[in-house]
Scaffold this active site. Structure first.
Site, PDB file in Angstrom:
ATOM      1  N   GLY A 196       0.836  -1.210   0.000  1.00 61.94           N
ATOM      2  CA  GLY A 196       0.000   0.000   0.000  1.00 61.94           C
ATOM      3  C   GLY A 196       0.864   1.250   0.000  1.00 61.94           C
ATOM      4  O   GLY A 196       1.840   1.333   0.746  1.00 61.94           O
TER       5      GLY A 196
ATOM      6  N   ARG B 112       0.877  -4.962  -5.102  1.00 60.48           N
ATOM      7  CA  ARG B 112       1.083  -6.186  -4.326  1.00 60.48           C
ATOM      8  C   ARG B 112       1.205  -7.289  -5.377  1.00 60.48           C
ATOM      9  O   ARG B 112       0.322  -7.444  -6.200  1.00 60.48           O
ATOM     10  CB  ARG B 112      -0.102  -6.433  -3.389  1.00 60.48           C
ATOM     11  CG  ARG B 112      -0.219  -5.359  -2.316  1.00 60.48           C
ATOM     12  CD  ARG B 112      -1.191  -5.739  -1.213  1.00 60.48           C
ATOM     13  NE  ARG B 112      -1.112  -4.804  -0.108  1.00 60.48           N
ATOM     14  CZ  ARG B 112      -1.922  -3.746   0.058  1.00 60.48           C
ATOM     15  NH1 ARG B 112      -2.883  -3.517  -0.818  1.00 60.48           N
ATOM     16  NH2 ARG B 112      -1.769  -2.936   1.075  1.00 60.48           N
TER      17      ARG B 112
ATOM     18  N   ASP C 263       6.065  -5.195   5.927  1.00 58.14           N
ATOM     19  CA  ASP C 263       6.775  -6.439   6.237  1.00 58.14           C
ATOM     20  C   ASP C 263       6.634  -7.494   5.135  1.00 58.14           C
ATOM     21  O   ASP C 263       7.553  -8.279   4.899  1.00 58.14           O
ATOM     22  CB  ASP C 263       6.359  -6.992   7.599  1.00 58.14           C
ATOM     23  CG  ASP C 263       4.873  -7.284   7.687  1.00 58.14           C
ATOM     24  OD1 ASP C 263       4.099  -6.635   6.976  1.00 58.14           O
ATOM     25  OD2 ASP C 263       4.495  -8.163   8.471  1.00 58.14           O
ATOM     26  N   GLY C 264       5.503  -7.498   4.426  1.00 60.69           N
ATOM     27  CA  GLY C 264       5.333  -8.446   3.318  1.00 60.69           C
ATOM     28  C   GLY C 264       6.398  -8.200   2.249  1.00 60.69           C
ATOM     29  O   GLY C 264       6.998  -9.143   1.709  1.00 60.69           O
TER      30      GLY C 264
ATOM     31  N   THR D 174       4.333   2.362   5.530  1.00 63.42           N
ATOM     32  CA  THR D 174       2.933   1.916   5.606  1.00 63.42           C
ATOM     33  C   THR D 174       2.213   2.815   6.604  1.00 63.42           C
ATOM     34  O   THR D 174       2.793   3.184   7.636  1.00 63.42           O
ATOM     35  CB  THR D 174       2.795   0.443   6.049  1.00 63.42           C
ATOM     36  OG1 THR D 174       1.424   0.216   6.437  1.00 63.42           O
ATOM     37  CG2 THR D 174       3.677   0.076   7.216  1.00 63.42           C
TER      38      THR D 174
ATOM     39  N   ASP E 103      -0.023   1.925   8.522  1.00 67.36           N
ATOM     40  CA  ASP E 103      -0.523   1.149   9.659  1.00 67.36           C
ATOM     41  C   ASP E 103       0.370   1.211  10.907  1.00 67.36           C
ATOM     42  O   ASP E 103      -0.080   0.897  12.005  1.00 67.36           O
ATOM     43  CB  ASP E 103      -0.691  -0.326   9.263  1.00 67.36           C
ATOM     44  CG  ASP E 103      -1.770  -0.525   8.205  1.00 67.36           C
ATOM     45  OD1 ASP E 103      -2.483   0.453   7.904  1.00 67.36           O
ATOM     46  OD2 ASP E 103      -1.903  -1.649   7.688  1.00 67.36           O
TER      47      ASP E 103
ATOM     48  N   ASP F 224       2.638  -0.811  11.854  1.00 64.96           N
ATOM     49  CA  ASP F 224       2.453  -2.134  12.471  1.00 64.96           C
ATOM     50  C   ASP F 224       3.637  -3.054  12.250  1.00 64.96           C
ATOM     51  O   ASP F 224       3.489  -4.268  12.255  1.00 64.96           O
ATOM     52  CB  ASP F 224       1.179  -2.788  11.907  1.00 64.96           C
ATOM     53  CG  ASP F 224       1.286  -3.072  10.418  1.00 64.96           C
ATOM     54  OD1 ASP F 224       2.157  -2.481   9.758  1.00 64.96           O
ATOM     55  OD2 ASP F 224       0.493  -3.886   9.913  1.00 64.96           O
TER      56      ASP F 224
ATOM     57  N   ARG G 261      -5.287  -2.942   8.467  1.00 63.82           N
ATOM     58  CA  ARG G 261      -5.725  -4.290   8.119  1.00 63.82           C
ATOM     59  C   ARG G 261      -5.723  -5.251   9.311  1.00 63.82           C
ATOM     60  O   ARG G 261      -6.719  -5.861   9.638  1.00 63.82           O
ATOM     61  CB  ARG G 261      -4.791  -4.831   7.047  1.00 63.82           C
ATOM     62  CG  ARG G 261      -5.298  -6.038   6.321  1.00 63.82           C
ATOM     63  CD  ARG G 261      -4.155  -6.714   5.629  1.00 63.82           C
ATOM     64  NE  ARG G 261      -3.401  -5.801   4.780  1.00 63.82           N
ATOM     65  CZ  ARG G 261      -3.665  -5.571   3.508  1.00 63.82           C
ATOM     66  NH1 ARG G 261      -4.632  -6.189   2.920  1.00 63.82           N
ATOM     67  NH2 ARG G 261      -2.935  -4.735   2.805  1.00 63.82           N
TER      68      ARG G 261
HETATM   69  O1  F6P Z   1      -1.538  -1.641   4.713  1.00 61.43           O
HETATM   70  C1  F6P Z   1      -2.022  -0.388   4.405  1.00 61.43           C
HETATM   71  C2  F6P Z   1      -3.520  -0.433   4.163  1.00 61.43           C
HETATM   72  O2  F6P Z   1      -3.959   0.875   3.891  1.00 61.43           O
HETATM   73  C3  F6P Z   1      -4.345  -1.041   5.288  1.00 61.43           C
HETATM   74  O3  F6P Z   1      -4.589  -0.162   6.343  1.00 61.43           O
HETATM   75  C4  F6P Z   1      -5.575  -1.452   4.548  1.00 61.43           C
HETATM   76  O4  F6P Z   1      -6.222  -2.517   5.175  1.00 61.43           O
HETATM   77  C5  F6P Z   1      -5.051  -1.887   3.202  1.00 61.43           C
HETATM   78  O5  F6P Z   1      -3.809  -1.229   3.035  1.00 61.43           O
HETATM   79  C6  F6P Z   1      -5.961  -1.582   2.055  1.00 61.43           C
HETATM   80  O6  F6P Z   1      -5.401  -2.105   0.912  1.00 61.43           O
HETATM   81  P1  F6P Z   1      -5.903  -1.793  -0.554  1.00 61.43           P
HETATM   82  O7  F6P Z   1      -5.401  -0.443  -0.929  1.00 61.43           O
HETATM   83  O8  F6P Z   1      -5.310  -2.874  -1.373  1.00 61.43           O
HETATM   84  O9  F6P Z   1      -7.408  -1.795  -0.507  1.00 61.43           O
END
Ligand code: F6P
Length: 323
Positions: free
Chosen positions: A11, A72, A103-104, A126, A128, A130, A172
Site C-alpha cells: 500500500g 502487491r 513487512d510483506g 505503511t 498502519d 504495524d 488491516r
Molecule cells: O496496509 C495499508 C492499508 O492501507 C491497510 O490499512 C488497509 O487494510 C489496506 O492497506 C488496504 O489495501 P488496498 O489499498 O489494497 O485496498
C-alpha cells in the site's frame, strides 16, 4: 557497488516520495547510478526499470502517493518470479536494492537475497505503523492527522444533531492507527482487533455517557476489529439498544492520499538516506528504522517477528478521558 535500484511495494504511504528522493540523491552523492523500478516487484519482474537522476526526483517531496507507483505482487511469491526479478537486476549490473514498503515486501527482499544474492535494505513505509524495527513507519503520521481531521469534522455534525457516529479507520491487522486517532479525536470508545470487542459493554458505556449528559458520541472502529466493520458494529448496537439513529463513516483511502506531513517527509528522508549508506557499507537483510529519534539498522526479520507491540495503556487513556 556501482548501481542500485529502488522500488515501492504494498500500500502506498505519504512520505514514500521523500524516501525515493533520498535514495536517489544519496546514491548520486556517492557516485552511484540509481534505477527506479515501477510498480514494485511486478515491475521488477517485467523489467520496468529506468535510470533516475537527482533532477528526476525534484519537486516530489511534497507529493502524496509514490511516483514509482506500487503493487502487491503474487508472482513474486513464486521462485520463478523471483528468478526473473533477479535476472532483470543482474542484466543491468544492479547489485543492491532498496525496498520501501511493509513487512510483506521485506519477506520478498529477504528471499531475493537468500536465493540470488541481491543485497536488499528495507525502508518502512505503511500508514498502519504495524511493523517491528522502528518506532514509526513512513505515512503513519500523515494518515493519523487525516483521520483526526475527519473525526473533528464528524464531531461538529454529531454535536449539532445529538448523534452517535461510528467512524472506521484503516489498519488491516492492526488497531494502532485507530487507537491513536481515537485518542486524538476524543472518541467515546475505540474498538481494535488486539482486544475482544464486547457489544454489550460498548452499549453500557454509551448509555453511561448519555446519563452523564453527553448528547453525541463517536466510536472509532479499526478496520480489522473482531466485531466487524463499523457498519456491522452500528447494526449490532442498533439491534440491541435504543441507539437506533446512528451514522457510519468509513474514512478509507482518504487516509492514504494527500501531501505528507513534515514528520513523514523528514522520516522518509532520513531512512532513505541511511538505506543507501547501508548498501555502501555492504549490509544486506536489514531495514532502516527510527528508535528514540535515532536512525537505526535492524534485521529485516524484526519487521515481522517483533510487530509493533500493542500497548493497552493507550486504550485506558481513551477510556478514562471519555468519562
Ligand atoms: O496496509 C495499508 C492499508 O492501507 C491497510 O490499512 C488497509 O487494510 C489496506 O492497506 C488496504 O489495501 P488496498 O489499498 O489494497 O485496498
Amino acid at each position: 557497488m556501482k548501481r542500485i535500484g529502488v522500488l515501492t511495494s504494498g500500500g502506498d504511504a505519504p512520505g514514500m516520495n521523500a524516501a525515493v528522493r533520498a535514495v536517489v540523491r544519496t546514491g548520486v552523492y556517492h557516485g552511484l547510478e540509481v534505477f527506479g523500478i515501477e510498480q514494485g516487484y511486478q515491475g521488477l519482474i517485467d523489467g520496468r526499470i529506468a535510470p533516475m537522476t537527482a533532477r528526476s526526483v525534484g519537486g516530489i517531496i511534497n507529493r502524496g502517493g509514490t511516483v514509482l507507483r506500487s503493487a502487491r505482487c503474487q508472482a513474486f511469491y513464486d521462485p520463478a518470479g523471483r528468478a526473473a526479478a533477479a535476472d532483470q537486476l543482474k542484466q543491468r549490473g544492479i547489485e543492491g536494492l532498496v525496498v520501501i514498503g511493509g513487512d510483506g515486501s521485506y519477506r520478498g527482499a529477504q528471499t531475493l537475497y537468500d536465493e540470488h544474492g541481491i543485497h536488499c535494505i528495507g525502508v518502512p513505509g505503511t500508514i498502519d505503523n504495524d511493523i517491528g524495527g522502528t518506532d514509526f513507519t513512513i505515512g503513519y503520521d500523515t494518515a493519523l492527522n487525516i483521520a483526526v481531521e475527519a473525526i473533528d469534522r464528524i464531531r461538529d455534525t454529531a454535536q449539532s444533531h445529538d448523534r452517535l457516529f461510528f467512524v472506521e479507520v484503516m489498519g488491516r491487522e492492526s488497531g494502532y492507527l485507530a487507537m491513536m486517532a481515537g485518542i486524538a479525536g476524543g472518541a467515546e470508545a475505540i474498538l481494535v482487533p488486539e482486544t475482544p470487542t464486547d457489544i454489550e459493554k460498548l452499549i453500557a458505556h454509551l448509555v453511561e455517557g448519555r446519563e452523564k449528559g453527553k448528547t453525541s458520541s463517536i466510536v472509532v472502529v479499526a478496520e480489522g476489529d473482531d466485531a466487524g466493520h463499523a457498519i456491522d458494529v452500528a447494526r449490532e448496537v442498533s439491534a440491541r439498544s435504543d441507539f437506533k439513529d446512528s451514522r457510519v463513516v468509513v474514512i478509507g483511502h482518504l487516509q492514504r492520499g494527500g501531501s505528507p506531513s513534515a514528520f513523514d517527509r523528514i522520516l522518509g528522508s532520513r531512512l532513505g538516506m541511511r538505506a543507501v549508506e547501508a548498501l555502501l557499507e555492504g549490509a544486506t537483510g536489514k531495514m532502516t528504522g527510527l528508535s528514540a529519534n535515532n536512525v537505526v539498522l535492524r534485521p529485516l526479520s524484526e519487521a515481522w517477528e517483533c510487530r509493533t507491540q500493542f500497548d493497552p495503556s493507550f486504550l485506558r487513556v481513551a477510556r478514562v478521558l471519555s468519562t
